[in-house]
Design a protein around this motif. Structure first.
Motif, mmCIF file in Angstrom:
data_model
loop_
_atom_site.group_PDB
_atom_site.id
_atom_site.type_symbol
_atom_site.label_atom_id
_atom_site.label_comp_id
_atom_site.label_asym_id
_atom_site.label_seq_id
_atom_site.Cartn_x
_atom_site.Cartn_y
_atom_site.Cartn_z
ATOM 1 N N ILE A 35 -3.890 -8.830 -11.772
ATOM 2 C CA ILE A 35 -4.417 -7.469 -11.734
ATOM 3 C C ILE A 35 -3.804 -6.661 -12.877
ATOM 4 N N ASP A 36 -4.641 -5.941 -13.591
ATOM 5 C CA ASP A 36 -4.214 -5.119 -14.723
ATOM 6 C C ASP A 36 -3.303 -3.988 -14.244
ATOM 7 N N GLY A 37 -2.078 -3.954 -14.794
ATOM 8 C CA GLY A 37 -1.104 -2.954 -14.380
ATOM 9 C C GLY A 37 -1.435 -1.542 -14.798
ATOM 10 N N SER A 38 -2.425 -1.359 -15.687
ATOM 11 C CA SER A 38 -2.796 -0.007 -16.111
ATOM 12 C C SER A 38 -3.777 0.654 -15.128
ATOM 13 N N ARG A 39 -4.246 -0.110 -14.167
ATOM 14 C CA ARG A 39 -5.160 0.463 -13.158
ATOM 15 C C ARG A 39 -4.376 1.308 -12.154
ATOM 16 N N ARG A 40 -5.110 2.129 -11.387
ATOM 17 C CA ARG A 40 -4.498 2.928 -10.338
ATOM 18 C C ARG A 40 -4.947 2.408 -8.971
ATOM 19 N N ALA A 41 -4.179 2.741 -7.959
ATOM 20 C CA ALA A 41 -4.388 2.161 -6.632
ATOM 21 C C ALA A 41 -5.805 2.372 -6.108
ATOM 22 N N GLU A 42 -6.364 3.556 -6.348
ATOM 23 C CA GLU A 42 -7.676 3.856 -5.746
ATOM 24 C C GLU A 42 -8.813 3.042 -6.340
ATOM 25 N N LYS A 94 0.129 7.435 -10.643
ATOM 26 C CA LYS A 94 0.735 6.509 -11.583
ATOM 27 C C LYS A 94 -0.102 5.254 -11.725
ATOM 28 N N MET A 95 0.036 4.612 -12.884
ATOM 29 C CA MET A 95 -0.550 3.289 -13.039
ATOM 30 C C MET A 95 0.203 2.328 -12.121
ATOM 31 N N LEU A 96 -0.448 1.257 -11.743
ATOM 32 C CA LEU A 96 0.146 0.341 -10.765
ATOM 33 C C LEU A 96 1.475 -0.240 -11.230
ATOM 34 N N LEU A 145 4.315 0.296 -8.454
ATOM 35 C CA LEU A 145 4.829 -0.881 -7.751
ATOM 36 C C LEU A 145 6.179 -1.361 -8.299
ATOM 37 N N LYS A 146 6.786 -0.575 -9.174
ATOM 38 C CA LYS A 146 8.021 -0.991 -9.826
ATOM 39 C C LYS A 146 9.110 -1.378 -8.823
ATOM 40 N N GLY A 147 9.196 -0.637 -7.730
ATOM 41 C CA GLY A 147 10.242 -0.883 -6.742
ATOM 42 C C GLY A 147 10.094 -2.184 -5.980
ATOM 43 N N ILE A 148 8.911 -2.800 -6.045
ATOM 44 C CA ILE A 148 8.711 -4.079 -5.359
ATOM 45 C C ILE A 148 8.320 -5.183 -6.350
ATOM 46 N N GLY A 149 8.799 -5.037 -7.582
ATOM 47 C CA GLY A 149 8.561 -6.084 -8.586
ATOM 48 C C GLY A 149 7.222 -5.958 -9.264
ATOM 49 N N GLY A 150 6.844 -4.745 -9.600
ATOM 50 C CA GLY A 150 5.513 -4.420 -10.105
ATOM 51 C C GLY A 150 4.885 -5.360 -11.109
ATOM 52 N N GLU A 151 5.503 -5.491 -12.302
ATOM 53 C CA GLU A 151 4.872 -6.276 -13.371
ATOM 54 C C GLU A 151 4.691 -7.731 -12.956
ATOM 55 N N ARG A 152 5.736 -8.311 -12.370
ATOM 56 C CA ARG A 152 5.651 -9.706 -11.928
ATOM 57 C C ARG A 152 4.587 -9.875 -10.861
ATOM 58 N N LEU A 153 4.564 -8.936 -9.919
ATOM 59 C CA LEU A 153 3.605 -8.996 -8.819
ATOM 60 C C LEU A 153 2.171 -8.899 -9.338
ATOM 61 N N LEU A 154 1.945 -7.972 -10.252
ATOM 62 C CA LEU A 154 0.607 -7.773 -10.808
ATOM 63 C C LEU A 154 0.161 -8.984 -11.631
ATOM 64 N N ASN A 155 1.077 -9.550 -12.400
ATOM 65 C CA ASN A 155 0.730 -10.734 -13.191
ATOM 66 C C ASN A 155 0.367 -11.904 -12.287
ATOM 67 N N THR A 156 1.135 -12.090 -11.220
ATOM 68 C CA THR A 156 0.864 -13.189 -10.293
ATOM 69 C C THR A 156 -0.492 -13.011 -9.617
ATOM 70 N N ALA A 157 -0.816 -11.760 -9.283
ATOM 71 C CA ALA A 157 -2.089 -11.474 -8.604
ATOM 72 C C ALA A 157 -3.253 -11.376 -9.580
ATOM 73 N N THR A 216 0.825 -1.216 0.000
ATOM 74 C CA THR A 216 0.000 0.000 0.000
ATOM 75 C C THR A 216 0.853 1.256 0.000
ATOM 76 N N ALA A 217 2.016 1.218 0.649
ATOM 77 C CA ALA A 217 2.907 2.382 0.634
ATOM 78 C C ALA A 217 3.363 2.675 -0.781
ATOM 79 N N ALA A 218 3.716 1.622 -1.520
ATOM 80 C CA ALA A 218 4.153 1.807 -2.906
ATOM 81 C C ALA A 218 2.988 2.232 -3.800
ATOM 82 N N ALA A 219 1.851 1.561 -3.657
ATOM 83 C CA ALA A 219 0.710 1.818 -4.537
ATOM 84 C C ALA A 219 0.169 3.232 -4.385
ATOM 85 N N PHE A 220 0.032 3.692 -3.138
ATOM 86 C CA PHE A 220 -0.546 5.019 -2.903
ATOM 87 C C PHE A 220 0.505 6.116 -2.777
#
Length: 279
Positions: free
Chosen positions: A247-254, A227-229, A233-245, A218-222
């Motif tokens: 979740i569309d990486g073009s969405r925003r945290a809110e 920014k798009m997710l 989330l790039k600093g914590i492995g954004g694309e990989r994390l989003l694919n595993t979960a 949540t600290a990274a997302a908000f």
């Protein structure tokens, strides 16, 4: 028993509210009694109150059917006042002179435990986060915040107040505003309205490792909410994390719901690079 009016007690002790301590006193017994009533049922429960000040809410809590009340106060002026009240109910009211931000409140009384408090506004949010880390230890939290903070706790996805505090709070508990108070209800009046929030922990709660993973996500997302997710989330492995979960990486945290953040936190906790760092 006739008690000395709080206004007289404050005058006798020259007990002025201090901005540095985030103090705004509730002196109207009708309001403090109502907060105690909204905290019900208290029979058989051990209640912790943080920041009792002159003891307005404390009076209402010891008048309730709570099994015990433990007041935690850092201000030595308030300690003197609460000690006077303690003489009235020595077996039911306990006073702890300490900084609540550095204290494990779960050690102060047995279960079932509740917190009922008009929180000092300058430390209310960090106190809440600390208690949510231990949510399994609390039956319910009934807490006064600035209205803006209360709205952030209870906000829904997509709303202007939705952010880290809403996600973490609602991930751990059912949250609802149960009372609003205007500035004039306090002495001295704050510049904003206030609200009482009830938080009832969920039956199944995260362990501390998963909680920390949620804090990081949540600290990274908000932290960069425009920014798009995939970027936030790039600093914590954004694309990989989003694919595993899933979740569309073009969405925003809110736009993410609590369940989606839960998936992200669990995937982040299970990530290979994270496990390697923990060894």
């Amino acid at each position: 028993m006739t008690r000395e009016p709080l206004s007289s007690l404050i005058s006798r002790h020259n007990f002025d509210a201090r901005r540095a301590l985030g103090q705004h006193f509730l002196l109207d017994p009708a309001i403090t009694t109502r907060i105690a009533e909204l905290s019900a049922p208290l029979a058989g429960r051990h209640v912790v109150e943080v920041g009792p000040g002159p003891g307005g809410l404390t009076r209402s809590l010891i008048d309730s059917d709570a099994a015990s009340v433990t007041a935690v106060e850092i201000d030595p002026r308030a300690v003197v006042v609460i000690r006077e009240l303690q003489e009235e109910a020595p077996e039911r009211l306990r006073l702890i002179e300490a900084d609540a931000t550095r204290l494990d409140l779960t050690t102060l009384c047995p279960a079932p435990r509740r917190i009922v408090a008009n929180l000092p506004y300058n430390v209310a949010t960090p106190l809440l986060i600390g208690w949510l880390r231990q949510a399994a230890s609390w039956e319910r939290l009934t807490l006064m915040f600035q209205l803006e903070v209360a709205e952030r706790i209870c906000a829904e996805p997509g709303s202007e107040h939705y952010g880290r505090l809403a996600v973490i709070s609602q991930w751990c508990a059912v949250c609802s505003q149960i009372m609003r108070l205007p500035p004039g209800a306090f002495s001295p009046p704050p510049k904003v309205w206030s609200a009482v929030v009830e938080l009832t922990p969920h039956p199944e709660l995260p362990d501390i490792k998963l909680f920390r993973a949620m804090e990081q996500v949540t600290a990274a997302a908000f932290g960069q909410r425009r920014k798009m997710l995939r970027g936030a989330l790039k600093g914590i492995g954004g694309e990989r994390l989003l694919n595993t979960a899933g979740i569309d990486g073009s969405r925003r945290a809110e736009t993410l719901g609590i369940a989606e953040f839960d998936r992200l936190a669990r995937c982040h906790l299970a990530a290979p690079h994270r496990n390697e760092k923990q060894k």
